[in-house]
Design a protein around this motif. Structure first.
Motif, PDB file in Angstrom:
ATOM      1  N   LEU A 141      -2.562  -6.339   9.811  1.00 16.46           N
ATOM      2  CA  LEU A 141      -2.040  -6.494   8.407  1.00 16.46           C
ATOM      3  C   LEU A 141      -2.220  -6.418   8.024  1.00 16.46           C
ATOM      4  O   LEU A 141      -2.468  -6.285   6.926  1.00 16.46           O
ATOM      5  CB  LEU A 141       0.040  -6.614   8.949  1.00 16.46           C
ATOM      6  N   GLU A 142      -2.702  -8.161   7.942  1.00 21.81           N
ATOM      7  CA  GLU A 142      -3.325  -8.706   6.985  1.00 21.81           C
ATOM      8  C   GLU A 142      -4.666  -8.182   6.847  1.00 21.81           C
ATOM      9  O   GLU A 142      -5.730  -8.138   5.567  1.00 21.81           O
ATOM     10  CB  GLU A 142      -3.308 -10.905   7.036  1.00 21.81           C
TER      11      GLU A 142
ATOM     12  N   ALA B 119      -4.229  -5.064   4.942  1.00 22.13           N
ATOM     13  CA  ALA B 119      -4.056  -5.369   3.133  1.00 22.13           C
ATOM     14  C   ALA B 119      -5.667  -5.873   2.469  1.00 22.13           C
ATOM     15  O   ALA B 119      -5.297  -5.935   1.303  1.00 22.13           O
ATOM     16  CB  ALA B 119      -2.917  -6.200   3.311  1.00 22.13           C
TER      17      ALA B 119
ATOM     18  N   ALA C 158      -7.020  -3.079   1.713  1.00 23.04           N
ATOM     19  CA  ALA C 158      -6.206  -1.468   1.374  1.00 23.04           C
ATOM     20  C   ALA C 158      -7.103  -1.148  -0.312  1.00 23.04           C
ATOM     21  O   ALA C 158      -7.302  -2.256  -1.038  1.00 23.04           O
ATOM     22  CB  ALA C 158      -5.051  -1.322   1.009  1.00 23.04           C
TER      23      ALA C 158
ATOM     24  N   ASP D 170      -0.109   0.011  -1.328  1.00 24.71           N
ATOM     25  CA  ASP D 170      -1.181  -0.364  -0.015  1.00 24.71           C
ATOM     26  C   ASP D 170      -0.975  -2.032   0.396  1.00 24.71           C
ATOM     27  O   ASP D 170      -0.205  -2.061   1.554  1.00 24.71           O
ATOM     28  CB  ASP D 170      -1.563   0.415   0.502  1.00 24.71           C
ATOM     29  N   ARG D 171      -1.571  -2.294   0.122  1.00 23.99           N
ATOM     30  CA  ARG D 171      -1.897  -3.898  -0.808  1.00 23.99           C
ATOM     31  C   ARG D 171      -0.224  -4.930  -0.160  1.00 23.99           C
ATOM     32  O   ARG D 171      -0.747  -5.430   1.028  1.00 23.99           O
ATOM     33  CB  ARG D 171      -2.947  -4.464  -1.536  1.00 23.99           C
ATOM     34  N   THR D 172       0.324  -4.676  -0.801  1.00 19.74           N
ATOM     35  CA  THR D 172       1.618  -5.210  -1.204  1.00 19.74           C
ATOM     36  C   THR D 172       2.323  -4.439   0.233  1.00 19.74           C
ATOM     37  O   THR D 172       3.061  -5.838   0.836  1.00 19.74           O
ATOM     38  CB  THR D 172       2.495  -5.135  -2.350  1.00 19.74           C
TER      39      THR D 172
ATOM     40  N   GLN E 134       1.287  -3.599   3.288  1.00 21.13           N
ATOM     41  CA  GLN E 134       1.122  -4.532   3.814  1.00 21.13           C
ATOM     42  C   GLN E 134       0.708  -6.193   4.385  1.00 21.13           C
ATOM     43  O   GLN E 134       1.379  -6.768   5.167  1.00 21.13           O
ATOM     44  CB  GLN E 134      -0.787  -4.095   4.224  1.00 21.13           C
ATOM     45  N   ALA E 135       0.982  -6.184   3.414  1.00 23.59           N
ATOM     46  CA  ALA E 135       1.644  -8.231   2.823  1.00 23.59           C
ATOM     47  C   ALA E 135       2.551  -8.485   3.698  1.00 23.59           C
ATOM     48  O   ALA E 135       2.840  -9.255   3.834  1.00 23.59           O
ATOM     49  CB  ALA E 135       0.046  -8.794   1.188  1.00 23.59           C
ATOM     50  N   THR E 136       3.402  -7.398   2.486  1.00 27.42           N
ATOM     51  CA  THR E 136       5.015  -7.755   3.050  1.00 27.42           C
ATOM     52  C   THR E 136       4.987  -7.843   4.654  1.00 27.42           C
ATOM     53  O   THR E 136       5.467  -8.531   5.010  1.00 27.42           O
ATOM     54  CB  THR E 136       5.915  -7.163   2.675  1.00 27.42           C
TER      55      THR E 136
END
Length: 408
Positions: free
Chosen positions: A61-62, A65, A68, A73-75, A77-79
């Motif tokens: 996931l990191e 992120a 992305a 999308d970046r937020t 995946q980071a969450t």
């Protein structure tokens, strides 16, 4: 003339008996060895496995992120990556507690073993100390004392190598006890570190979710109306099954409308136009699915309830207090909130006619209408000894959750 042998005194007999007992290893016990089926060892293995899975999922996931391009999308995946790190820390705490329980069980067994092995040595030492305090003059005056002492010395010299071997084993047991004590201190230190990391990651997740709610509050007019409709449906539904059926019908209609083709432009050369048939996905296509939280399965799919009534349509997991719950697959939140008798619940619509129901949560993070990625934080389990139920359906029919899991 028949010669009479002088009887050996009672203290001498006792010392000889104690020496023989020590040499023979009376009460000798081996260091405890726990079976693989014991609870602490099994809990440790399960926690370490969950820790590896969570770490691998967080790494993927990191990476997603970082790659992305869109901020949303970046937020997302980071969450999800942070939620995976929280589950990794939870598994680390569980592993630390299981490790300490395992060592404590070994220490308890070793203490019992040492107590049994020390008993004859303690009695032998006390008897020898008593004999050493006898004055030498008394041995000369008392008939037979010198003969007893010579006999005792001969017995002790013959038994001394065996006594030394037994005391060496006892010393090794004491050294093992000290090593276990050091292992407990090291495990406790590691446990405190995992607990600190868990608290930091939970605080970071709370901060991210707070910022997301503040940023999306201005654009939630339609979402609020949909949430109100979902709450109204929950009030009207006779039970949880009918609520899920209504939401599934609405979701199926929404998916059919979204799949309708848009208006087609008139081709420049109508005679040369061709109709292309797009491949249709199989309705039985699989689903990339993971367990939403770690724990012990206490009720399996299809098991009869304790009251002997209907059978379970899902699985129930006994989890840690406040355990992190994540989205088992990507989808859209169809319901999020309290439902009578089931605490906070979340219903997620997945592609292909799949639906997930998660009940008995203490809090639900996303709102109705939110899109969630796999691994996105859904909420937390309740305090104490929570029991979280997960149901998976395919076009309204219950499916075994464990059969759909793809542990990656």
């Amino acid at each position: 003339m028949t010669s009479r042998s002088t009887p050996v005194s009672a203290p001498i007999c006792a010392i000889v008996a104690l020496a023989l007992a020590v040499a023979a290893g009376v009460g000798q016990a081996q260091a405890p060895v726990l079976n693989a089926g014991d609870d602490p060892r099994g809990a440790l293995a399960a926690a370490l496995t969950e820790q590896r899975f969570a770490a691998a999922r967080a790494g993927r996931l990191e990476t997603a992120a970082a790659q992305a391009s869109a901020a949303a999308d970046r937020t997302a995946q980071a969450t999800a990556a942070l939620a995976a790190r929280i589950q990794q820390a939870e598994a680390g705490v569980a592993a630390g507690e299981a490790r300490i329980a395992l060592i404590e069980r070994q220490r308890a067994s070793l203490r019992d073993s040492l107590a049994v092995r020390q008993a004859p040595l303690v009695r032998l030492t006390a008897a020898l100390q008593l004999m050493s305090r006898r004055p030498l003059g008394l041995s000369v005056v008392r008939p037979g004392s010198l003969r007893d002492m010579v006999h005792l010395r001969a017995v002790l010299e013959s038994m001394l190598p065996a006594v030394r071997r037994q005391t060496a084993g006892l010393r090794a047991g004491i050294l093992r006890a000290r090593q276990l004590q050091a292992a407990v201190r090291q495990a406790q230190s590691g446990l405190r570190g995992d607990q600190a990391r868990l608290a930091e990651r939970r605080a970071a997740l709370v901060g991210i979710e707070t910022r997301q709610r503040l940023s999306s509050r201005a654009a939630r007019g339609d979402a609020n109306r949909e949430a109100d409709r979902a709450l109204a449906l929950a009030e009207e539904a006779r039970d949880l099954t009918s609520l899920m059926g209504t939401l599934e019908q609405a979701g199926a209609l929404r998916q059919r409308l979204a799949a309708l083709p848009g208006p087609m432009l008139r081709p420049a050369q109508p005679g040369a136009a061709r109709i292309e048939v797009s491949p249709v996905a199989s309705p039985t296509a699989g689903l990339d699915y993971i367990l939403p939280l770690a724990g012990t399965i206490v009720t399996g799919f299809g098991e009869a309830s304790s009251g002997g009534g209907s059978r379970s349509r899902g699985i129930t997991i006994a989890a840690r207090s406040g355990a992190q719950v994540i989205a088992p697959a990507a989808g859209r939140v169809a319901f999020a909130g309290r439902y009578k008798g089931f605490g906070q619940i979340a219903i997620i619509e997945h592609d292909g006619g799949w639906t997930t129901l998660i009940t008995d949560l203490a809090a639900v993070a996303p709102a109705v209408g939110d899109r969630v990625v796999q691994g996105a934080p859904l909420g937390v389990a309740g305090p104490g000894s929570p029991r979280v139920t997960i149901e998976l359906r395919k076009n309204g029919a219950p499916v075994d959750v464990l059969a759909a899991i793809s542990r990656r």
